[in-house]
Design an enzyme around this catalytic site. Structure first.
Site, PDB file in Angstrom:
ATOM      1  CB  CYS A  92      -0.883  -0.022   1.242  1.00  0.00           C
ATOM      2  SG  CYS A  92      -1.842   1.460   1.448  1.00  0.00           S
ATOM      3  CB  CYS A  96      -2.931   4.738   6.562  1.00  0.00           C
ATOM      4  SG  CYS A  96      -4.442   3.919   7.062  1.00  0.00           S
ATOM      5  CB  CYS A 103      -2.051  -2.250   7.610  1.00  0.00           C
ATOM      6  SG  CYS A 103      -3.482  -2.546   6.567  1.00  0.00           S
ATOM      7  CB  CYS A 148      -8.506   0.994   1.810  1.00  0.00           C
ATOM      8  SG  CYS A 148      -8.120  -0.008   3.245  1.00  0.00           S
ATOM      9  CD  GLN A 153     -16.778 -11.191  13.707  1.00  0.00           C
ATOM     10  OE1 GLN A 153     -15.843 -10.441  13.438  1.00  0.00           O
ATOM     11  NE2 GLN A 153     -16.870 -11.799  14.868  1.00  0.00           N
ATOM     12  CE1 TYR A 176     -19.950 -10.706  27.240  1.00  0.00           C
ATOM     13  CE2 TYR A 176     -19.814 -13.106  27.344  1.00  0.00           C
ATOM     14  CZ  TYR A 176     -19.637 -11.870  27.931  1.00  0.00           C
ATOM     15  OH  TYR A 176     -19.152 -11.809  29.211  1.00  0.00           O
ATOM     16  CD  GLU A 206     -25.343  -8.089  22.017  1.00  0.00           C
ATOM     17  OE1 GLU A 206     -24.425  -8.887  21.767  1.00  0.00           O
ATOM     18  OE2 GLU A 206     -25.157  -6.892  22.318  1.00  0.00           O
ATOM     19  CG  ASP A 257     -17.818 -13.815  19.795  1.00  0.00           C
ATOM     20  OD1 ASP A 257     -16.687 -13.351  20.023  1.00  0.00           O
ATOM     21  OD2 ASP A 257     -18.401 -13.674  18.709  1.00  0.00           O
ATOM     22  CB  CYS A 298     -11.426 -10.226  19.200  1.00  0.00           C
ATOM     23  SG  CYS A 298     -12.233  -9.242  20.447  1.00  0.00           S
TER      24      CYS A 298
HETATM   25  N1  SAH Z   1     -21.178 -13.302  18.523  1.00  0.00           N
HETATM   26  C1  SAH Z   1     -21.447 -12.116  17.760  1.00  0.00           C
HETATM   27  C2  SAH Z   1     -21.034 -10.800  18.459  1.00  0.00           C
HETATM   28  C3  SAH Z   1     -19.711 -10.762  19.137  1.00  0.00           C
HETATM   29  S1  SAH Z   1     -19.167  -9.156  19.609  1.00  0.00           S
HETATM   30  C4  SAH Z   1     -20.837 -12.218  16.378  1.00  0.00           C
HETATM   31  O1  SAH Z   1     -19.979 -13.057  16.141  1.00  0.00           O
HETATM   32  O2  SAH Z   1     -21.246 -11.457  15.493  1.00  0.00           O
HETATM   33  C5  SAH Z   1     -19.496  -9.110  21.333  1.00  0.00           C
HETATM   34  C6  SAH Z   1     -20.937  -8.756  21.659  1.00  0.00           C
HETATM   35  O3  SAH Z   1     -21.071  -8.758  23.083  1.00  0.00           O
HETATM   36  C7  SAH Z   1     -21.378  -7.381  21.195  1.00  0.00           C
HETATM   37  O4  SAH Z   1     -22.520  -7.529  20.412  1.00  0.00           O
HETATM   38  C8  SAH Z   1     -21.675  -6.625  22.512  1.00  0.00           C
HETATM   39  O5  SAH Z   1     -22.781  -5.742  22.394  1.00  0.00           O
HETATM   40  C9  SAH Z   1     -22.015  -7.761  23.458  1.00  0.00           C
HETATM   41  N2  SAH Z   1     -21.836  -7.532  24.907  1.00  0.00           N
HETATM   42  C10 SAH Z   1     -20.911  -6.752  25.529  1.00  0.00           C
HETATM   43  N3  SAH Z   1     -21.002  -6.886  26.862  1.00  0.00           N
HETATM   44  C11 SAH Z   1     -21.993  -7.786  27.105  1.00  0.00           C
HETATM   45  C12 SAH Z   1     -22.542  -8.353  28.300  1.00  0.00           C
HETATM   46  N4  SAH Z   1     -22.079  -8.031  29.503  1.00  0.00           N
HETATM   47  N5  SAH Z   1     -23.540  -9.256  28.165  1.00  0.00           N
HETATM   48  C13 SAH Z   1     -24.013  -9.600  26.934  1.00  0.00           C
HETATM   49  N6  SAH Z   1     -23.530  -9.090  25.784  1.00  0.00           N
HETATM   50  C14 SAH Z   1     -22.537  -8.191  25.860  1.00  0.00           C
END
Ligand code: SAH
Length: 458
Positions: A77, A83, A86, A164, A288, A317, A338, A386, A413
């Protein structure tokens, strides 16, 4: 450790780079004192200048490379250095994957004290470019019209960007056209200093599998001068645009989005598929950004869950229900929780869209809702989490330990918080069977992971 007595600010040193930090800087030590240096790779020798010296560590600037790593490559790039989006383009992709694997392994050992956990090689992309489905750029002005792209590193100067290389090509094309059309109709860019002007950011999101595009104009005011003509021009020029949305952010802030979102043309959603599942995505939904690798990640989570059709699964989550719906294809019942109410509305809509009825979604904090489900008699065979970067709330981990699901599939992550949480679950009677890193964000330092834990029989 004190500042090293023999190292002086602005002096030049010849160093050997030993390691890479989690944010992509090289680490070199002078008599045990670590210096962090951007743009250098492990195995390299370099002349550097010491730029900042703190109490146990300092920073340096690359002056001249003396010996290159086998993984060094010229960044593809042209705006890589300005930037900052990356951090690893100067490293061959194979080297990036190895560096990420090492980072995960070290987090497991150092933070989790989990020395014997199998960490698999990172699952990378065959073609690690042009993968992002979402572009979000700040807008500024130059003589002759609007510019948009990115803030030059460590400044608030907006640099115009035509392409990009980690962005899907169609997003670049759409962004260029929208900038031109907004300029043509005299839209003024928001000015941070004077708090005047209209257009703050443009977001473009595309459904990889459908080709649908959503354009979001983030504005200071609800009024957009020449709105009708502007919208007509966008629709005329870009037939793949299915939705134009305005988000209003009247505040003096560097937070991008405001609270109010209005559809100004077309649909409220665009659609995308991950595997066979269709998702409706609205302007503010979390989705994502790398659809190809998302499929790899979710399939791995599904494989680890080893469902036979008899299981009850909790997806904590759950966002817009992406993982929940993947799991529901193979489970008896899935419960998703969530914290964001709009995401749960999306999740319910997505279940309906796919004719999936063995799911139940609830709004709330995972650490509060799951214990409540437990009291109501819900028994999960498998629990999927997650969480955001900060990891799971400890009270949720305590609940898992009490609920004793057979398996825990942890999607993460952040290797550091994953390692911390795996340690807590290990002490509570689980064993980590395996950890699979997935490269969702090539050329950046981020790494996504999925870990499988199973209950150790007492
Ligand atoms: N599993 C989904 C989202 C993952 S991101 C996917 O793969 O698309 C993490 C998520 O956790 C977000 O949507 C965020 O709003 C939520 N989150 C954050 N804190 C939380 C909590 N204490 N209880 C429940 N959800 C929560």
């Amino acid at each position: 450790m004190n500042k090293h007595p023999d190292i002086r600010k602005n002096e030049y040193y010849d160093v050997y780079v030993e390691d890479l930090t989690h944010d992509g800087k090289g680490v070199a030590k002078i008599d045990g004192y670590p210096l962090f240096i951007a743009g250098v790779l492990p195995g390299e020798k370099a002349k550097i200048q010491a730029t900042k010296l703190n109490k146990g560590y300092g920073f340096g600037r690359l002056v001249e490379l003396q010996e290159k790593s086998e993984f060094r490559v010229a960044p593809a790039c042209p705006i890589y250095e300005e930037c900052g989006g990356c951090q690893l383009q100067h490293m061959k992709y194979q080297g990036q994957l190895l560096a990420k694997e090492k980072q995960v392994r070290e987090a497991m050992q150092r933070i989790g004290k989990l020395d014997s956990v199998p960490v698999h090689p990172v699952l990378g992309m065959d073609d690690p470019w042009r993968y992002r489905n979402k572009a979000q750029v700040p807008i500024g002005e130059r003589e002759g019209g609007l510019v948009g792209g990115f803030y030059k590193q460590r400044t608030h100067d907006i640099i115009d960007m035509e392409a990009c290389l980690i962005q899907q090509e169609e997003n670049d094309v759409v962004l260029q056209k929208i900038k031109a059309i907004c300029s043509q109709f005299g839209l003024r860019a928001y000015n941070e200093k004077t708090h005047k002007g209209t257009l703050r950011h443009i977001m473009v999101r595309s459904g990889k599998a459908t080709g649908d595009i959503m354009v979001v104009l983030i504005t200071r005011t609800s009024d957009i001068p020449n709105r009708k003509k502007l919208v007509e021009a966008i629709v005329d020029a870009l037939p793949e645009v299915k939705s134009i949305v305005q988000n209003i952010n009247p505040k003096r802030t560097n937070v991008i989005f405001g609270e109010q979102t209005n559809v100004i043309w077309g649909d409220e959603f665009i659609y995308d598929y991950i595997g066979h599942i269709k998702f409706a995505i609205s302007a503010r939904s979390f989705y994502q950004v790398n659809p190809a690798q998302t499929k790899v990640l979710y399939e791995k989570a599904l494989e680890y869950a080893q469902l036979t059709g008899k299981e009850t699964v909790i997806d904590a989550y759950c966002g817009i229900g992406t993982i929940s719906l993947f799991l529901a294809q193979k489970a008896k019942k899935v419960y998703g929780v969530e914290i964001v109410p709009e995401a749960i509305e999306d999740a319910k809509r997505n279940a309906e869209l796919n004719g999936i009825s063995n799911v139940k979604f609830a709004v709330g904090e995972a650490e509060r809702v799951i214990p409540k489900w437990y009291e109501e008699g819900v028994r999960a065979d498998t629990l999927v989490v997650d969480p955001p970067r900060k990891g799971c709330d400890e009270s949720l981990l305590r609940t898992i330990i009490d609920m004793k699901p057979e398996k825990v599939v942890y999607v993460s992550c952040n290797p550091a918080t994953l390692a911390r949480d795996l340690r807590i679950l290990t002490d509570g009677g689980y064993a980590t069977v395996q950890v699979q890193p997935v490269d969702m964000f090539p050329h950046t330092t981020h790494v996504e992971l999925v870990a499988l834990m199973s209950r150790v029989d007492e």
